[in-house]
Scaffold this active site. Structure first.
Site, PDB file in Angstrom:
ATOM      1  N   SER A 177       0.943  -1.198   0.105  1.00 19.13           N
ATOM      2  CA  SER A 177       0.021   0.014   0.176  1.00 19.13           C
ATOM      3  C   SER A 177       0.902   1.265  -0.002  1.00 19.13           C
ATOM      4  O   SER A 177       1.836   1.423   0.702  1.00 19.13           O
ATOM      5  CB  SER A 177      -0.812   0.108   1.144  1.00 19.13           C
ATOM      6  OG  SER A 177      -1.603   1.094   1.154  1.00 19.13           O
ATOM      7  N   HIS A 212      -1.751   7.459  -4.981  1.00 19.14           N
ATOM      8  CA  HIS A 212      -1.792   6.138  -4.148  1.00 19.14           C
ATOM      9  C   HIS A 212      -1.806   4.983  -5.154  1.00 19.14           C
ATOM     10  O   HIS A 212      -2.069   4.788  -6.275  1.00 19.14           O
ATOM     11  CB  HIS A 212      -3.269   6.173  -3.623  1.00 19.14           C
ATOM     12  CG  HIS A 212      -4.038   4.907  -3.223  1.00 19.14           C
ATOM     13  ND1 HIS A 212      -5.067   4.005  -3.926  1.00 19.14           N
ATOM     14  CD2 HIS A 212      -3.893   4.131  -2.046  1.00 19.14           C
ATOM     15  CE1 HIS A 212      -5.293   2.929  -3.544  1.00 19.14           C
ATOM     16  NE2 HIS A 212      -4.468   2.968  -2.464  1.00 19.14           N
ATOM     17  N   ASN A 266      -2.160   0.340  -4.533  1.00 20.78           N
ATOM     18  CA  ASN A 266      -2.463  -0.701  -3.446  1.00 20.78           C
ATOM     19  C   ASN A 266      -2.527  -2.127  -4.494  1.00 20.78           C
ATOM     20  O   ASN A 266      -3.453  -1.995  -5.318  1.00 20.78           O
ATOM     21  CB  ASN A 266      -3.521  -0.467  -2.800  1.00 20.78           C
ATOM     22  CG  ASN A 266      -3.766  -1.780  -1.921  1.00 20.78           C
ATOM     23  OD1 ASN A 266      -4.292  -2.678  -2.121  1.00 20.78           O
ATOM     24  ND2 ASN A 266      -3.747  -1.355  -0.575  1.00 20.78           N
ATOM     25  N   TYR A 267      -1.747  -3.124  -4.341  1.00 13.86           N
ATOM     26  CA  TYR A 267      -1.995  -4.319  -4.785  1.00 13.86           C
ATOM     27  C   TYR A 267      -1.773  -5.342  -3.820  1.00 13.86           C
ATOM     28  O   TYR A 267      -1.252  -5.300  -2.905  1.00 13.86           O
ATOM     29  CB  TYR A 267      -1.033  -4.560  -5.914  1.00 13.86           C
ATOM     30  CG  TYR A 267      -1.038  -3.963  -7.175  1.00 13.86           C
ATOM     31  CD1 TYR A 267      -2.142  -4.073  -8.011  1.00 13.86           C
ATOM     32  CD2 TYR A 267      -0.621  -2.464  -7.163  1.00 13.86           C
ATOM     33  CE1 TYR A 267      -2.662  -3.359  -9.050  1.00 13.86           C
ATOM     34  CE2 TYR A 267      -0.953  -1.701  -8.410  1.00 13.86           C
ATOM     35  CZ  TYR A 267      -1.824  -2.179  -9.161  1.00 13.86           C
ATOM     36  OH  TYR A 267      -2.183  -1.367 -10.311  1.00 13.86           O
ATOM     37  N   GLY A 298      -5.994  -7.002  16.644  1.00 12.11           N
ATOM     38  CA  GLY A 298      -4.440  -6.874  16.581  1.00 12.11           C
ATOM     39  C   GLY A 298      -3.924  -6.083  15.420  1.00 12.11           C
ATOM     40  O   GLY A 298      -2.723  -6.206  15.143  1.00 12.11           O
ATOM     41  N   ARG A 352      -2.310  -3.080  13.237  1.00 10.18           N
ATOM     42  CA  ARG A 352      -1.206  -1.908  13.459  1.00 10.18           C
ATOM     43  C   ARG A 352      -1.689  -0.578  13.063  1.00 10.18           C
ATOM     44  O   ARG A 352      -1.771  -0.258  11.977  1.00 10.18           O
ATOM     45  CB  ARG A 352      -0.021  -2.360  12.784  1.00 10.18           C
ATOM     46  CG  ARG A 352       1.205  -1.416  13.456  1.00 10.18           C
ATOM     47  CD  ARG A 352       2.460  -1.993  12.975  1.00 10.18           C
ATOM     48  NE  ARG A 352       3.664  -1.382  13.753  1.00 10.18           N
ATOM     49  CZ  ARG A 352       4.239  -0.306  13.027  1.00 10.18           C
ATOM     50  NH1 ARG A 352       3.961   0.313  11.847  1.00 10.18           N
ATOM     51  NH2 ARG A 352       5.553  -0.016  13.783  1.00 10.18           N
ATOM     52  N   GLU A 410      -0.839   2.556  12.939  1.00  8.02           N
ATOM     53  CA  GLU A 410       0.089   3.436  12.637  1.00  8.02           C
ATOM     54  C   GLU A 410      -0.070   3.069  11.200  1.00  8.02           C
ATOM     55  O   GLU A 410       0.240   4.179  10.276  1.00  8.02           O
ATOM     56  CB  GLU A 410       1.424   3.360  13.319  1.00  8.02           C
ATOM     57  CG  GLU A 410       1.361   3.934  14.685  1.00  8.02           C
ATOM     58  CD  GLU A 410       1.192   5.510  14.697  1.00  8.02           C
ATOM     59  OE1 GLU A 410       1.607   6.315  13.625  1.00  8.02           O
ATOM     60  OE2 GLU A 410       0.501   5.864  15.779  1.00  8.02           O
ATOM     61  N   SER A 411       0.340   1.681  10.759  1.00  8.16           N
ATOM     62  CA  SER A 411       0.264   1.337   9.314  1.00  8.16           C
ATOM     63  C   SER A 411      -0.894   1.554   8.564  1.00  8.16           C
ATOM     64  O   SER A 411      -0.945   2.067   7.317  1.00  8.16           O
ATOM     65  CB  SER A 411       0.877  -0.067   9.313  1.00  8.16           C
ATOM     66  OG  SER A 411       2.156  -0.119   9.867  1.00  8.16           O
TER      67      SER A 411
END
Length: 363
Positions: free
Chosen positions: A149, A163, A165-166, A320, A322, A324-325
């Site tokens: 991403s 942007h 994303n794959y 669970g 993340r 921040e990502s």
């Protein structure tokens, strides 16, 4: 140029002063994917597809980071490798902030697995009748996904945000995972979000993506371009997030090998389609007017990501996850002005016209 300072309490540089030290490289790395040798994983049919997809997204990450860094004189991407607390996967977040060229850029990889939450299963079944036929609402399923991403927010208002994303998503019956996936599909795309419209730039971006699509199926580009225009829409503002590109989801209309090769080409084409546009625009002088408009458009960008984006919603619903990502895509700075209306005939109004109409940019 106006001697204004950037509207950020942490940044005392004179607005636009960074362009004096920028140099456009003679060659941008990794922008000639058609003529470069294919990596070993490309035709390695002996290896399970989920492992090859993991290799692909890591490769796309590395090649894009190198290309983006070739323009940035002051900073390098930090590489933050993380592991899920439950042990079910990992990610590598490559982030560059407060550079001369990039105010914020993120190139993230995640390779995770887990159990589909009830809300995730319900969302997948609702959006696709074929998925609903394959997944029983009363059964438990595990998933496995590998994806890359990307969001890049340049500092210069004339350089567009982009942007990419794959990903490949696999679903298994929890009671019989050894039988293999009951559902597997590819998804992704790439789109361009300028604050100021340069039509030649938009045409080049679309034509480059179209060439990658046409090499696999002449119907892909028109189909995915329309899908992109529909998906990346701020419904509450009646405007698209930007000037589009391609977008697809739940793609399983060809053999997995063919779709994997398409994902490779489309993911690689983004580097060729986008990074030269940043190089072309990053040295253009600008004033506080252009900077403020850029921040307003970034606000609209953030609205889409937080209100409508399915990837953001899926990530936030994953136990669970993340955070921040997941929220890496948000700009470092944005602006909301009450009742902002550009002057008729202005460059800002021209941009609004473009995001409120549909244009065949690949002509």
């Amino acid at each position: 140029m106006e001697k204004d300072t950037i509207p950020n309490a942490q940044d005392t540089r004179v607005l636009g002063s960074e362009i004096a030290g920028l140099k456009v490289p003679a060659v941008i790395p990794n922008t000639d994917y058609e003529n470069e040798a294919k990596p070993a994983y490309y035709n390695d049919t002996a290896t399970p597809m989920h492992q090859r997809m993991e290799a692909l997204v890591l490769d796309l990450q590395d090649r894009l980071v190198v290309a983006l860094e070739s323009l940035e004189p002051s900073r390098k991407f930090i590489r933050d490798r993380w592991e899920r607390e439950d042990g079910n996967g990992y990610g590598i977040s490559c982030v560059l902030q407060d550079g001369e060229v990039y105010e914020k850029a993120g190139v993230n990889v995640s390779v995770i697995e887990g159990t589909l939450a009830p809300g995730q299963l319900r969302s997948m079944r609702e959006r696709n009748p074929q998925t609903a036929n394959k997944l029983n609402a009363n059964e438990e399923y595990d998933f496995r996904v590998a994806g890359v991403s990307v969001v890049v927010h340049p500092r210069n208002p004339y350089a567009p945000t982009a942007h990419k994303n794959y990903r490949r998503f696999e679903v298994y019956r929890k009671s019989n995972k050894e039988a293999g996936p009951v559902l597997a599909w590819f998804g992704g795309g790439a789109d361009l979000t300028p604050a100021y419209l340069f039509e030649d730039d938009v045409k080049y971006f679309h034509q480059t993506l179209k060439q990658a699509c046409d090499a696999h199926d002449p119907q892909y580009y028109p189909r995915f371009k329309q899908w992109c225009d529909t998906y990346f829409t701020n419904i509450h503002r009646d405007e698209t997030r930007g000037v589009g590109g391609i977008f697809f989801d739940d793609l399983e209309d060809k053999a997995p090998e063919d779709l994997f090769h398409f994902a490779y080409d489309a993911g690689s084409a983004f580097i060729k389609a986008y990074v030269p546009l940043v190089a072309k625009r990053m040295t253009m002088p600008y004033t506080l007017r252009e900077r403020n408009w850029q921040l307003i458009r970034r606000g609209h960008y953030a609205e889409f990501n937080l209100v409508y984006d399915r990837g953001t919603k899926f990530g936030l619903m994953t136990p669970g996850a993340r955070i921040e990502s997941i929220l890496m895509s948000l700009p470092l700075t944005a602006r909301w002005e009450y009742m902002n209306q550009p002057e008729p005939g202005s460059p800002e109004a021209h941009l609004l016209e473009a995001v409120r109409t549909t244009t065949d940019w690949a002509k």
